[in-house]
Design a protein around this motif. Structure first.
Motif, PDB file in Angstrom:
ATOM      1  N   LYS A 107       0.446  20.950 -12.665  1.00  0.00           N
ATOM      2  CA  LYS A 107       1.747  20.625 -13.252  1.00  0.00           C
ATOM      3  C   LYS A 107       1.785  19.164 -13.680  1.00  0.00           C
ATOM      4  O   LYS A 107       1.243  18.293 -13.000  1.00  0.00           O
ATOM      5  N   LYS A 122      -9.539  38.120 -13.173  1.00  0.00           N
ATOM      6  CA  LYS A 122      -8.225  37.773 -13.724  1.00  0.00           C
ATOM      7  C   LYS A 122      -7.745  38.899 -14.655  1.00  0.00           C
ATOM      8  O   LYS A 122      -6.593  39.310 -14.596  1.00  0.00           O
ATOM      9  N   THR A 180      -5.523  30.983  -6.756  1.00  0.00           N
ATOM     10  CA  THR A 180      -5.181  30.579  -8.124  1.00  0.00           C
ATOM     11  C   THR A 180      -4.147  29.470  -8.026  1.00  0.00           C
ATOM     12  O   THR A 180      -3.090  29.638  -7.407  1.00  0.00           O
ATOM     13  N   PRO A 238       3.617  23.592 -16.410  1.00  0.00           N
ATOM     14  CA  PRO A 238       2.154  23.749 -16.386  1.00  0.00           C
ATOM     15  C   PRO A 238       1.502  22.866 -17.451  1.00  0.00           C
ATOM     16  O   PRO A 238       2.010  22.771 -18.571  1.00  0.00           O
ATOM     17  N   THR A 258       0.132  26.453  -5.635  1.00  0.00           N
ATOM     18  CA  THR A 258      -0.558  27.721  -5.376  1.00  0.00           C
ATOM     19  C   THR A 258       0.245  28.847  -6.013  1.00  0.00           C
ATOM     20  O   THR A 258       1.445  28.957  -5.772  1.00  0.00           O
ATOM     21  N   VAL A 259      -0.398  29.670  -6.831  1.00  0.00           N
ATOM     22  CA  VAL A 259       0.310  30.786  -7.466  1.00  0.00           C
ATOM     23  C   VAL A 259      -0.036  32.105  -6.796  1.00  0.00           C
ATOM     24  O   VAL A 259       0.828  32.940  -6.563  1.00  0.00           O
ATOM     25  N   SER A 260      -1.325  32.315  -6.528  1.00  0.00           N
ATOM     26  CA  SER A 260      -1.666  33.565  -5.852  1.00  0.00           C
ATOM     27  C   SER A 260      -2.942  33.413  -5.044  1.00  0.00           C
ATOM     28  O   SER A 260      -3.755  32.516  -5.296  1.00  0.00           O
ATOM     29  N   GLY A 294      -8.492  28.162 -16.648  1.00  0.00           N
ATOM     30  CA  GLY A 294      -7.860  28.740 -17.836  1.00  0.00           C
ATOM     31  C   GLY A 294      -7.254  27.599 -18.611  1.00  0.00           C
ATOM     32  O   GLY A 294      -7.890  26.543 -18.781  1.00  0.00           O
ATOM     33  N   ASN A 295      -6.016  27.762 -19.041  1.00  0.00           N
ATOM     34  CA  ASN A 295      -5.346  26.658 -19.710  1.00  0.00           C
ATOM     35  C   ASN A 295      -4.762  25.699 -18.661  1.00  0.00           C
ATOM     36  O   ASN A 295      -5.232  24.566 -18.522  1.00  0.00           O
TER      37      ASN A 295
HETATM   38  C1  LIG Z   1       3.007  28.928 -11.281  1.00  0.00           C
HETATM   39  C2  LIG Z   1       4.137  28.747 -12.243  1.00  0.00           C
HETATM   40  C3  LIG Z   1       4.106  27.330 -12.743  1.00  0.00           C
HETATM   41  C4  LIG Z   1       3.926  29.703 -13.418  1.00  0.00           C
HETATM   42  O1  LIG Z   1       5.024  29.531 -14.260  1.00  0.00           O
HETATM   43  P1  LIG Z   1       5.161  30.369 -15.602  1.00  0.00           P
HETATM   44  O2  LIG Z   1       6.443  30.036 -16.199  1.00  0.00           O
HETATM   45  O3  LIG Z   1       4.816  31.788 -15.324  1.00  0.00           O
HETATM   46  O4  LIG Z   1       4.083  29.664 -16.492  1.00  0.00           O
HETATM   47  P2  LIG Z   1       3.058  30.316 -17.482  1.00  0.00           P
HETATM   48  O5  LIG Z   1       3.449  31.691 -17.899  1.00  0.00           O
HETATM   49  O6  LIG Z   1       2.826  29.284 -18.546  1.00  0.00           O
HETATM   50  O7  LIG Z   1       1.750  30.456 -16.599  1.00  0.00           O
HETATM   51  C5  LIG Z   1       1.030  29.326 -16.217  1.00  0.00           C
HETATM   52  C6  LIG Z   1      -0.301  29.775 -15.705  1.00  0.00           C
HETATM   53  O8  LIG Z   1      -0.093  30.468 -14.487  1.00  0.00           O
HETATM   54  C7  LIG Z   1      -0.801  31.683 -14.516  1.00  0.00           C
HETATM   55  N1  LIG Z   1      -0.076  32.643 -13.702  1.00  0.00           N
HETATM   56  C8  LIG Z   1       1.237  32.919 -13.746  1.00  0.00           C
HETATM   57  N2  LIG Z   1       1.528  33.867 -12.842  1.00  0.00           N
HETATM   58  C9  LIG Z   1       0.377  34.198 -12.231  1.00  0.00           C
HETATM   59  C10 LIG Z   1       0.021  35.114 -11.217  1.00  0.00           C
HETATM   60  N3  LIG Z   1       0.909  35.909 -10.627  1.00  0.00           N
HETATM   61  N4  LIG Z   1      -1.272  35.177 -10.820  1.00  0.00           N
HETATM   62  C11 LIG Z   1      -2.203  34.390 -11.380  1.00  0.00           C
HETATM   63  N5  LIG Z   1      -1.925  33.482 -12.360  1.00  0.00           N
HETATM   64  C12 LIG Z   1      -0.651  33.402 -12.772  1.00  0.00           C
HETATM   65  C13 LIG Z   1      -0.806  32.086 -15.983  1.00  0.00           C
HETATM   66  O9  LIG Z   1      -1.853  33.006 -16.238  1.00  0.00           O
HETATM   67  C14 LIG Z   1      -1.035  30.756 -16.645  1.00  0.00           C
HETATM   68  O10 LIG Z   1      -2.411  30.440 -16.618  1.00  0.00           O
HETATM   69  P3  LIG Z   1      -3.117  29.714 -17.892  1.00  0.00           P
HETATM   70  O11 LIG Z   1      -2.247  28.543 -18.265  1.00  0.00           O
HETATM   71  O12 LIG Z   1      -4.437  29.265 -17.357  1.00  0.00           O
HETATM   72  O13 LIG Z   1      -3.222  30.711 -18.960  1.00  0.00           O
HETATM   73  C15 LIG Z   1       5.518  29.049 -11.565  1.00  0.00           C
HETATM   74  O14 LIG Z   1       5.577  30.423 -11.280  1.00  0.00           O
HETATM   75  C16 LIG Z   1       5.738  28.257 -10.303  1.00  0.00           C
HETATM   76  O15 LIG Z   1       6.006  27.052 -10.321  1.00  0.00           O
HETATM   77  N6  LIG Z   1       5.650  28.940  -9.137  1.00  0.00           N
HETATM   78  C17 LIG Z   1       5.870  28.304  -7.840  1.00  0.00           C
HETATM   79  C18 LIG Z   1       4.557  27.826  -7.264  1.00  0.00           C
HETATM   80  C19 LIG Z   1       4.749  27.198  -5.918  1.00  0.00           C
HETATM   81  O16 LIG Z   1       5.704  26.499  -5.662  1.00  0.00           O
HETATM   82  N7  LIG Z   1       3.790  27.471  -5.009  1.00  0.00           N
HETATM   83  C20 LIG Z   1       3.835  27.005  -3.685  1.00  0.00           C
HETATM   84  C21 LIG Z   1       4.107  28.145  -2.765  1.00  0.00           C
HETATM   85  S1  LIG Z   1       5.703  28.072  -2.075  1.00  0.00           S
END
Ligand SMILES: CC(C)(COP(=O)(O)OP(=O)(O)OC[C@H]1O[C@@H](n2cnc3c(N)ncnc32)[C@H](O)[C@@H]1OP(=O)(O)O)[C@@H](O)C(=O)NCCC(=O)NCCS
Length: 184
Positions: free
Chosen positions: A118, A148, A114, A124, A57-59, A85-86
């Motif tokens: 992985k 978005k 969102t 990702p 979960t990102v957001s 998305g991607n």
């Molecule tokens: C999500 C995560 C993989 C993104 O990593 P990153 O290095 O920013 O990777 P990227 O920049 O390649 O982004 C990957 C995707 O996430 C999306 N993304 C990144 N930050 C975002 C945000 N704040 N809101 C929405 N989407 C987001 C990007 O748009 C991208 O989407 P796309 O591939 O469809 O274009 C990383 O931040 C992570 O692992 N976070 C922890 C998630 C987690 O553990 N969640 C559980 C809650 S504790």
């Protein structure tokens, strides 16, 4: 290799759970956190079915509990992939609570999670394209795409606004606000 495109219905998921007394707060209503946890589970189930991989979960957008949920009600969470998305997927969740005695169903909230798929390397990974089979699915995809774009713009504006905060001008900026400054 990217998996073939998948339709929305392939990953549509519903979780139904009975609201038991241990889920209630001091006011006798169900804790918002219980519902959030169920929403996270259904979002994960739906996103990982589409992606055929582990997702995180990102957001979370728009968490508003419009009506309280009572002990004894049956809560159903309906999840669908609205957009891909991607590596990201936006899952729309509709939460409904049913009073089993009267059969009345109330819509308690709709939210958008969102998720990011992985790969085995914890990076990702590209998810399958989404096959849109109705006007409603096309509408939801475009709506999610626009949201978005708006969110990205707001995030940049917030970063910019944060960098321009001058604490030295706080007494002037906050003079009409309901706070008291007491610096040590
Ligand atoms: C999500 C995560 C993989 C993104 O990593 P990153 O290095 O920013 O990777 P990227 O920049 O390649 O982004 C990957 C995707 O996430 C999306 N993304 C990144 N930050 C975002 C945000 N704040 N809101 C929405 N989407 C987001 C990007 O748009 C991208 O989407 P796309 O591939 O469809 O274009 C990383 O931040 C992570 O692992 N976070 C922890 C998630 C987690 O553990 N969640 C559980 C809650 S504790």
């Amino acid at each position: 290799m990217t998996e073939p495109a998948r339709s929305v219905k392939v990953s549509q998921t519903t979780i139904t759970e009975l609201m038991i007394p241990s889920y209630a707060n001091f006011g006798g209503k169900i804790h918002g956190g219980i519902l959030l946890s169920l929403m996270d589970k259904v979002a994960y189930a739906c996103a990982s079915k589409h992606a055929a991989s582990y997702c995180v979960t990102v957001s979370v957008d728009k968490v508003e509990f419009l009506q309280p949920v009572e002990v004894g009600e049956l809560v159903s969470l309906h999840a669908s992939v609205n957009y891909v998305g991607n590596s990201s997927l936006i899952v729309g969740i509709r939460v409904e609570a049913m009073n089993v005695k009267t059969g009345v169903i109330k819509h308690t909230n709709s939210s958008y999670f969102t998720m990011v798929a992985k790969g085995d390397d914890d990076k990702p990974m590209t998810v399958p394209k989404l096959i849109l089979e109705s006007e409603e699915e096309i509408k939801r995809f475009i709506e999610a795409m626009r949201m978005k774009e708006i969110k990205t713009k707001i995030r940049h504006e917030m970063d910019d606004a944060r960098s321009r905060i001058e604490v030295s001008r706080a007494s002037e900026v906050l003079k009409n606000e309901r706070c008291v400054i007491k610096l040590n």
